[in-house]
Structures are given as C-alpha cells and as structure tokens.
Write a protein that holds these residues in place. Structure first.
Motif, PDB file in Angstrom:
ATOM      1  N   LEU A 126       9.445   3.870  -3.008  1.00 32.31           N
ATOM      2  CA  LEU A 126       8.208   4.124  -3.753  1.00 32.31           C
ATOM      3  C   LEU A 126       7.054   4.477  -2.813  1.00 32.31           C
ATOM      4  O   LEU A 126       5.904   4.486  -3.225  1.00 32.31           O
ATOM      5  CB  LEU A 126       7.833   2.899  -4.591  1.00 32.31           C
ATOM      6  N   ALA A 127       7.385   4.781  -1.557  1.00 35.50           N
ATOM      7  CA  ALA A 127       6.405   5.138  -0.529  1.00 35.50           C
ATOM      8  C   ALA A 127       5.467   3.980  -0.209  1.00 35.50           C
ATOM      9  O   ALA A 127       4.300   4.186   0.142  1.00 35.50           O
ATOM     10  CB  ALA A 127       5.615   6.380  -0.923  1.00 35.50           C
ATOM     11  N   ALA A 128       5.981   2.757  -0.328  1.00 35.33           N
ATOM     12  CA  ALA A 128       5.223   1.576   0.096  1.00 35.33           C
ATOM     13  C   ALA A 128       5.404   1.437   1.607  1.00 35.33           C
ATOM     14  O   ALA A 128       6.316   0.764   2.081  1.00 35.33           O
ATOM     15  CB  ALA A 128       5.719   0.331  -0.634  1.00 35.33           C
ATOM     16  N   SER A 152      -4.032   6.779  -0.856  1.00 42.12           N
ATOM     17  CA  SER A 152      -3.148   5.622  -0.977  1.00 42.12           C
ATOM     18  C   SER A 152      -3.726   4.686  -2.026  1.00 42.12           C
ATOM     19  O   SER A 152      -4.881   4.820  -2.443  1.00 42.12           O
ATOM     20  CB  SER A 152      -3.029   4.887   0.360  1.00 42.12           C
ATOM     21  N   PHE A 153      -2.923   3.717  -2.452  1.00 44.66           N
ATOM     22  CA  PHE A 153      -3.443   2.709  -3.363  1.00 44.66           C
ATOM     23  C   PHE A 153      -2.711   1.391  -3.149  1.00 44.66           C
ATOM     24  O   PHE A 153      -1.533   1.361  -2.778  1.00 44.66           O
ATOM     25  CB  PHE A 153      -3.362   3.150  -4.827  1.00 44.66           C
ATOM     26  N   ILE A 160       0.881  -1.171   0.000  1.00 41.21           N
ATOM     27  CA  ILE A 160       0.000   0.000   0.000  1.00 41.21           C
ATOM     28  C   ILE A 160       0.914   1.214   0.000  1.00 41.21           C
ATOM     29  O   ILE A 160       1.770   1.354   0.876  1.00 41.21           O
ATOM     30  CB  ILE A 160      -0.959   0.038   1.194  1.00 41.21           C
ATOM     31  N   ARG A 161       0.729   2.052  -1.007  1.00 39.62           N
ATOM     32  CA  ARG A 161       1.629   3.190  -1.218  1.00 39.62           C
ATOM     33  C   ARG A 161       0.921   4.505  -0.905  1.00 39.62           C
ATOM     34  O   ARG A 161      -0.248   4.695  -1.264  1.00 39.62           O
ATOM     35  CB  ARG A 161       2.154   3.181  -2.659  1.00 39.62           C
ATOM     36  N   TRP A 162       1.649   5.393  -0.253  1.00 41.14           N
ATOM     37  CA  TRP A 162       1.178   6.740   0.061  1.00 41.14           C
ATOM     38  C   TRP A 162       2.179   7.745  -0.531  1.00 41.14           C
ATOM     39  O   TRP A 162       3.020   8.283   0.186  1.00 41.14           O
ATOM     40  CB  TRP A 162       1.094   6.951   1.570  1.00 41.14           C
TER      41      TRP A 162
END
Length: 304
Positions: free
Chosen positions: A123-125, A68-69, A58-60
C-alpha cells in the motif's frame, strides 16, 4: 487480473502485489519491488520491533516526490486475517481514512508477521511508526516498556552535534540506572531508546524524558534545547521528550523514510556514535542496501 498485478504466497497468505516497477524514490530510481524486497529481507530484525505495537503508517502512493498521508486506522479492504487492536485515541485523531474508527477509539493494524508487513508495504506505506507501548493479546494497551528521546538538530547543527549530545543523554540516563540504544533516524538526527519497567504510565515516562532534556539544557544551553519552539532551535539539538506521550509514535528501527533517498532508521553502536561525535563525517544516515549488509554482518545491533 491487471497486467501490473501478481499473486504471491507469503507464509500461507495469498496477496495481490501491484506496480512492482513503479519508482518510489525518483532520485535513486528505487522501485516498489525493491522496497518490498528490502522489507522482506529485513523482516527478521524489523518484526520484533513492531510486534504487539499499533502501527501508524505514512503512505506515498505516487512516490516520495508526490504527496503523502498518515494512516492510523485500518483502511477499507483490510484482510480479515490482519491482527488489529481498537484503542483509545488519547488525543490522537484518525487519518483521512474513516474506516475502523468509532468515536474516541482507533483501530490499528498490528504487524506481527511477514504477510501483514508485505500487505502494508504494498500500500506504499514506506514509513512505519509505533508507540512506546504494546497491546496484550486481547488488544488492550499496556504501560510503556521503553522511553525514547529524539535528538533533532536545528541547522546548521547536524548528525555530528547529535552524536555529541547523545553521549550526554547516555550518561544522564545511566545516572538513572537506564541503559540506552542509539538509532539513526534516517532523516537528520538520532533516537535514543531505554527499556523501562512497566510501573510508569506514559505520563511518567514523558516526565522522566523531559527531566533529562531540561537538565541537559540547563548544563549546556549553547548546544541543547528542550523547548518545542522552533525559533529557539537553530544551531542546537532539540531533545524531543514528547514522543513518550501515549498518543505519539516514533519511526520504527529498520523502517525506511520517505526522503529523497531510501534511508533507514538504523541501530548503531556506541563506538559509531563516538566516532560521529569526534568527526563531522564519522557517522552518516544509512541507505537500505547498507542496512541489509549491516544486518547480514552483525544481526540486530539494537540488541547488541
């Protein structure tokens, strides 16, 4: 090269790291650089929990205050040295990234080393979720090697009630010759893991977890529910047995959570769970600084 991007060597891999000063947790001012440092510092105990498991992230990208996605597939630009596994979707669906998908399969990254972990976190995971099964060296899914029960409290119940119910789950699993380990979820509740032999498939471990949940719901309906319906959860602890499904994932031990504070899914001792069962303030969710101190003092309590 942009001024906010640097090159670093991680175990012989050259990585471009960007935006180290970007605040990912505004409430605490926690930056991307601090998040990267946490994951590097905790990697010695985290990586064994990720090894050979397909990782859903989950990335922000803009911090936890923004959107997030979920991402299952390997994204565009994945380095050639990142280990991957292409597995059946078993009912799951790809993320918004179409890269790496092929009909009824998904191509996941496998995070076995610090370089891959650093690449993912850059990757902001913030959250790393894994299945209850591993893949072979060739990338073929194996049968599950563990069972998990997610204790999810419905308000006004909280971690205190989860600890009380966790003791009941521990006893129910012990009656089935299974020993379980407790992990705070980093959110509201607890996760209980039990190692299982690989003679059951995911349907079998799901059925076993559901059996335990329904047994405890029957014996203590005022505190425990095994029902998915959220309307039936207030004041009770929902025993989510469904995370044993072959397509579902659970937050990995030692992963950060994308909450307002940088809390972590943290292995705890049964003494700590018992303290939480006795005292509403006896156990709380842990922040990443506390987790690093715990690891330094005790190592990986998951294996204790």
């Amino acid at each position: 090269m942009p001024t906010n991007e640097i090159q670093v060597d991680v175990e012989g891999r050259t990585l471009k790291i960007s935006n180290l000063d970007k605040v990912l947790y505004p409430r605490t001012g926690t930056t991307k650089g601090e998040v990267l440092n946490y994951y590097a510092s905790v990697s010695g105990v985290l990586l064994p929990h990720l090894r050979d498991r397909a990782v859903t992230r989950i990335r922000w990208p803009h911090g936890v205050q923004a959107g997030s996605f979920f991402e299952k597939n390997t994204p565009a630009g994945t380095p050639s040295w990142v280990r991957t596994a292409t597995v059946p979707t078993t009912g799951s669906r790809a993320s918004r990234s179409g890269a790496g998908s092929d009909g009824d399969t998904l191509t996941f990254p496998i995070c076995d080393d610090l370089a891959t972990l650093t690449w993912l976190v850059n990757l902001a995971a913030l959250e790393l979720h894994v299945h209850q099964w591993q893949v072979t060296k060739a990338g073929k899914p194996r049968k599950p090697d563990r069972l998990v029960i997610d204790l999810d409290p419905g308000e006004p119940a909280g971690l205190h009630e989860c600890c009380q119910v966790a003791l009941k789950v521990r006893d129910a699993l012990a009656e089935r010759d299974l020993t379980c380990t407790a992990v705070t979820s980093g959110s509201k509740g607890l996760h209980l893991y039990a190692a299982v032999s690989r003679h059951r498939d995911s349907d079998g471990t799901t059925a076993l977890a559901k059996e335990v949940a329904e047994e405890l719901q029957k014996s203590d309906p005022g505190m425990v529910t095994a029902t998915m319906t959220k309307a039936k959860r207030p004041g009770k602890v929902f025993l989510d047995w469904s995370q044993n499904s072959g397509s579902k994932t659970t937050i990995s031990p030692y992963s950060l959570r994308g909450r307002d504070r940088p809390t972590v899914a943290t292995p705890v001792t049964w003494d700590e769970v018992e303290a939480g069962a006795e005292d509403p303030l006896g156990l709380e969710q842990f922040r990443f600084e506390e987790v690093l101190e715990r690891v330094q003092d005790h190592g990986d309590l998951f294996d204790a």
